[in-house]
Design a protein around this motif. Sequence first.
Motif, PDB file in Angstrom:
ATOM      1  N   THR A   1      -5.758 -20.998 -10.128  1.00  0.00           N
ATOM      2  CA  THR A   1      -5.362 -20.681  -8.753  1.00  0.00           C
ATOM      3  C   THR A   1      -6.537 -20.696  -7.789  1.00  0.00           C
ATOM      4  O   THR A   1      -6.480 -21.330  -6.742  1.00  0.00           O
ATOM      5  CB  THR A   1      -4.677 -19.294  -8.695  1.00  0.00           C
ATOM      6  N   THR A   2      -7.620 -20.018  -8.150  1.00  0.00           N
ATOM      7  CA  THR A   2      -8.753 -19.885  -7.231  1.00  0.00           C
ATOM      8  C   THR A   2      -9.814 -20.965  -7.407  1.00  0.00           C
ATOM      9  O   THR A   2     -10.608 -21.200  -6.510  1.00  0.00           O
ATOM     10  CB  THR A   2      -9.440 -18.520  -7.416  1.00  0.00           C
ATOM     11  N   GLY A   3      -9.845 -21.576  -8.586  1.00  0.00           N
ATOM     12  CA  GLY A   3     -10.888 -22.559  -8.875  1.00  0.00           C
ATOM     13  C   GLY A   3     -12.203 -21.935  -9.291  1.00  0.00           C
ATOM     14  O   GLY A   3     -13.154 -22.633  -9.607  1.00  0.00           O
ATOM     15  N   GLY A   4     -12.262 -20.611  -9.281  1.00  0.00           N
ATOM     16  CA  GLY A   4     -13.490 -19.917  -9.644  1.00  0.00           C
ATOM     17  C   GLY A   4     -13.805 -20.034 -11.130  1.00  0.00           C
ATOM     18  O   GLY A   4     -12.906 -20.071 -11.970  1.00  0.00           O
ATOM     19  N   ALA A   5     -15.090 -20.088 -11.444  1.00  0.00           N
ATOM     20  CA  ALA A   5     -15.536 -20.164 -12.831  1.00  0.00           C
ATOM     21  C   ALA A   5     -15.270 -18.840 -13.540  1.00  0.00           C
ATOM     22  O   ALA A   5     -15.435 -17.766 -12.948  1.00  0.00           O
ATOM     23  CB  ALA A   5     -17.023 -20.490 -12.881  1.00  0.00           C
ATOM     24  N   LEU A   6     -14.847 -18.925 -14.790  1.00  0.00           N
ATOM     25  CA  LEU A   6     -14.610 -17.710 -15.568  1.00  0.00           C
ATOM     26  C   LEU A   6     -15.935 -17.109 -16.016  1.00  0.00           C
ATOM     27  O   LEU A   6     -16.853 -17.834 -16.389  1.00  0.00           O
ATOM     28  CB  LEU A   6     -13.767 -18.016 -16.808  1.00  0.00           C
ATOM     29  N   GLU A   7     -15.994 -15.801 -15.981  1.00  0.00           N
ATOM     30  CA  GLU A   7     -17.153 -15.091 -16.502  1.00  0.00           C
ATOM     31  C   GLU A   7     -16.751 -14.417 -17.799  1.00  0.00           C
ATOM     32  O   GLU A   7     -17.087 -13.261 -18.042  1.00  0.00           O
ATOM     33  CB  GLU A   7     -17.645 -14.077 -15.474  1.00  0.00           C
ATOM     34  N   ALA A   8     -16.027 -15.147 -18.616  1.00  0.00           N
ATOM     35  CA  ALA A   8     -15.516 -14.619 -19.880  1.00  0.00           C
ATOM     36  C   ALA A   8     -15.838 -15.609 -20.984  1.00  0.00           C
ATOM     37  O   ALA A   8     -16.017 -16.799 -20.729  1.00  0.00           O
ATOM     38  CB  ALA A   8     -14.007 -14.405 -19.786  1.00  0.00           C
ATOM     39  N   ASN A   9     -15.905 -15.124 -22.198  1.00  0.00           N
ATOM     40  CA  ASN A   9     -16.157 -15.963 -23.357  1.00  0.00           C
ATOM     41  C   ASN A   9     -14.826 -16.441 -23.917  1.00  0.00           C
ATOM     42  O   ASN A   9     -14.147 -15.710 -24.628  1.00  0.00           O
ATOM     43  CB  ASN A   9     -16.942 -15.171 -24.408  1.00  0.00           C
ATOM     44  N   VAL A  10     -14.427 -17.666 -23.564  1.00  0.00           N
ATOM     45  CA  VAL A  10     -13.165 -18.239 -24.033  1.00  0.00           C
ATOM     46  C   VAL A  10     -13.348 -18.701 -25.474  1.00  0.00           C
ATOM     47  O   VAL A  10     -14.259 -19.480 -25.773  1.00  0.00           O
ATOM     48  CB  VAL A  10     -12.722 -19.415 -23.139  1.00  0.00           C
ATOM     49  N   ILE A  11     -12.474 -18.199 -26.374  1.00  0.00           N
ATOM     50  CA  ILE A  11     -12.587 -18.577 -27.785  1.00  0.00           C
ATOM     51  C   ILE A  11     -11.430 -19.448 -28.249  1.00  0.00           C
ATOM     52  O   ILE A  11     -11.505 -20.044 -29.322  1.00  0.00           O
ATOM     53  CB  ILE A  11     -12.726 -17.341 -28.693  1.00  0.00           C
ATOM     54  N   ALA A  12     -10.356 -19.553 -27.458  1.00  0.00           N
ATOM     55  CA  ALA A  12      -9.210 -20.380 -27.845  1.00  0.00           C
ATOM     56  C   ALA A  12      -8.325 -20.619 -26.627  1.00  0.00           C
ATOM     57  O   ALA A  12      -8.401 -19.900 -25.636  1.00  0.00           O
ATOM     58  CB  ALA A  12      -8.407 -19.700 -28.950  1.00  0.00           C
ATOM     59  N   TRP A  13      -7.474 -21.657 -26.746  1.00  0.00           N
ATOM     60  CA  TRP A  13      -6.526 -21.967 -25.668  1.00  0.00           C
ATOM     61  C   TRP A  13      -5.232 -22.492 -26.269  1.00  0.00           C
ATOM     62  O   TRP A  13      -5.186 -22.866 -27.430  1.00  0.00           O
ATOM     63  CB  TRP A  13      -7.126 -22.963 -24.683  1.00  0.00           C
ATOM     64  N   ARG A  14      -4.189 -22.491 -25.428  1.00  0.00           N
ATOM     65  CA  ARG A  14      -2.889 -23.038 -25.831  1.00  0.00           C
ATOM     66  C   ARG A  14      -2.145 -23.485 -24.582  1.00  0.00           C
ATOM     67  O   ARG A  14      -2.458 -23.076 -23.464  1.00  0.00           O
ATOM     68  CB  ARG A  14      -2.058 -22.003 -26.590  1.00  0.00           C
ATOM     69  N   MET A  15      -1.131 -24.316 -24.819  1.00  0.00           N
ATOM     70  CA  MET A  15      -0.257 -24.733 -23.736  1.00  0.00           C
ATOM     71  C   MET A  15       0.523 -23.492 -23.275  1.00  0.00           C
ATOM     72  O   MET A  15       0.805 -22.603 -24.091  1.00  0.00           O
ATOM     73  CB  MET A  15       0.705 -25.810 -24.209  1.00  0.00           C
ATOM     74  N   PRO A  16       0.869 -23.409 -21.993  1.00  0.00           N
ATOM     75  CA  PRO A  16       1.618 -22.242 -21.502  1.00  0.00           C
ATOM     76  C   PRO A  16       2.934 -22.067 -22.261  1.00  0.00           C
ATOM     77  O   PRO A  16       3.616 -23.025 -22.564  1.00  0.00           O
ATOM     78  CB  PRO A  16       1.881 -22.571 -20.041  1.00  0.00           C
ATOM     79  N   ARG A  17       3.244 -20.828 -22.557  1.00  0.00           N
ATOM     80  CA  ARG A  17       4.508 -20.504 -23.217  1.00  0.00           C
ATOM     81  C   ARG A  17       5.548 -20.213 -22.168  1.00  0.00           C
ATOM     82  O   ARG A  17       5.260 -19.694 -21.091  1.00  0.00           O
ATOM     83  CB  ARG A  17       4.326 -19.280 -24.121  1.00  0.00           C
ATOM     84  N   GLU A  18       6.796 -20.514 -22.521  1.00  0.00           N
ATOM     85  CA  GLU A  18       7.912 -20.219 -21.621  1.00  0.00           C
ATOM     86  C   GLU A  18       8.126 -18.718 -21.559  1.00  0.00           C
ATOM     87  O   GLU A  18       8.101 -18.042 -22.587  1.00  0.00           O
ATOM     88  CB  GLU A  18       9.188 -20.890 -22.139  1.00  0.00           C
ATOM     89  N   LYS A  19       8.330 -18.196 -20.370  1.00  0.00           N
ATOM     90  CA  LYS A  19       8.636 -16.770 -20.207  1.00  0.00           C
ATOM     91  C   LYS A  19      10.104 -16.569 -20.526  1.00  0.00           C
ATOM     92  O   LYS A  19      10.957 -17.305 -20.072  1.00  0.00           O
ATOM     93  CB  LYS A  19       8.364 -16.325 -18.773  1.00  0.00           C
TER      94      LYS A  19
END
Length: 74
Positions: A51-69
């Motif tokens: 949304t903001t385009g701002g860089a994360l200041e977090a240590n990302v260890i994994a990702w996934r495709m968005p899940r359906e709510k």
Amino acid sequence: MATREKRLAQFDGNGEPAPEQRVEVLCEDHSGTYQLPFACRFVNGQWRNDTTGGALEANVIAWRMPREKQAGIA
């Protein structure tokens, strides 16, 4: 509380997502693992808030495709 291994098993992204792809990320710090409450993108070697385009200041260890709510579940 979910264990690190259990959370990691829920995030199945391999390699790096395409820059235009919105994904959910799992992060880790000294307190444990947590999912960010907003979508992210991996752009030019850096994780960014979708949304903001701002860089994360977090240590990302994994990702996934968005899940359906699911309706009716908060």
